[in-house]
Design a protein around this motif. Structure first.
Motif, short mmCIF file in Angstrom:
data_model
loop_
_atom_site.label_atom_id
_atom_site.label_comp_id
_atom_site.label_asym_id
_atom_site.label_seq_id
_atom_site.Cartn_x
_atom_site.Cartn_y
_atom_site.Cartn_z
N HIS A 160 49.07 96.18 52.51
CA HIS A 160 47.94 95.44 51.95
C HIS A 160 47.02 94.92 53.04
O HIS A 160 47.36 94.91 54.21
CB HIS A 160 48.39 94.32 51.01
CG HIS A 160 49.10 93.17 51.65
ND1 HIS A 160 50.43 93.18 51.98
CD2 HIS A 160 48.65 91.93 52.00
CE1 HIS A 160 50.78 92.01 52.49
NE2 HIS A 160 49.71 91.23 52.53
N ARG A 215 45.07 88.30 44.22
CA ARG A 215 45.09 89.67 44.72
C ARG A 215 44.31 90.61 43.81
O ARG A 215 44.27 90.42 42.60
CB ARG A 215 46.54 90.16 44.81
CG ARG A 215 47.40 89.34 45.74
CD ARG A 215 48.85 89.71 45.68
NE ARG A 215 49.33 89.52 44.32
CZ ARG A 215 50.54 89.88 43.89
NH1 ARG A 215 51.39 90.46 44.70
NH2 ARG A 215 50.90 89.66 42.64
N GLU A 256 44.63 91.03 49.46
CA GLU A 256 45.03 89.63 49.27
C GLU A 256 43.89 88.74 49.72
O GLU A 256 43.43 88.83 50.86
CB GLU A 256 46.29 89.35 50.09
CG GLU A 256 46.79 87.93 49.97
CD GLU A 256 48.08 87.70 50.73
OE1 GLU A 256 48.77 86.73 50.38
OE2 GLU A 256 48.40 88.45 51.67
#
Length: 180
Positions: free
Chosen positions: A6, A38, A47
């Motif tokens: 991420h 998110r 995020e």
């Protein structure tokens, strides 16, 4: 093997949802003094993170306050797979996994690796996520500008040192998402 898990955008406060994309309810990071929401995709997520308890954040020694205040590079990358060469230290997320956190400087993106063997990585099952209102199902390419490269190869992310700090995501549908 190493792949993108991420991306993190460090923010001064809670975010609004970007046009055409959904935000989940997020979570409070116990022991880190942060909170997030998110943008979920099946293989990756973005995020959006901010400080909600400055004293706890200081004690975590992660340096997120400077990133959220934009006095350090305000974006980060979390990879999963085999730890690359570089200066990393272990950090155990309270009630969570242990990550290898790169000991770079404030002009570099925050970089962490969730260590998984190649077999674990290959067998990883990704979550089903409905498409976003704009039709996006995933991230095709990522570019960070204004950053000093942390050293290891960053799969799925290109870095350009010139220009103001930004995170540009090319999605599989709809316009790119640009965070500044």
């Amino acid at each position: 093997m190493l792949e993108l898990d991420h991306l993190i955008a460090f923010l001064p406060g809670p975010p609004d949802a970007p046009e055409g994309l959904l935000l989940d309810e997020g979570a409070r990071h116990v022991g880190q003094g942060t909170r997030n929401r998110r943008i979920l995709f099946s293989r990756h997520y973005v995020e959006l993170l901010w400080i909600d308890d400055p004293e706890v954040e200081r004690a975590s020694r992660l340096g997120f306050a400077a990133r959220c205040a934009r006095t350090a590079y305000p974006f980060g990358i979390v990879l999963r797979g085999t730890l690359p060469e570089g200066r990393f230290r272990r950090y155990t997320v309270p009630d969570g996994p242990t990550l290898a956190v790169h000991e770079g400087d404030p002009e570099m993106p925050f970089l962490a690796v969730a260590e998984l063997s190649d077999a674990q990585l290959t067998g990883l099952v990704h979550r089903p996520v409905p498409p976003h209102p704009g039709g996006a199902n995933g991230i095709v390419a990522t570019r960070m500008t204004g950053a000093v490269a942390p050293g290891p190869r960053l799969p799925g992310v290109s870095l350009t040192p010139d220009g103001p700090a930004s995170l540009r995501l090319l999605l599989d549908s709809g316009p790119p998402l640009v965070l500044t």
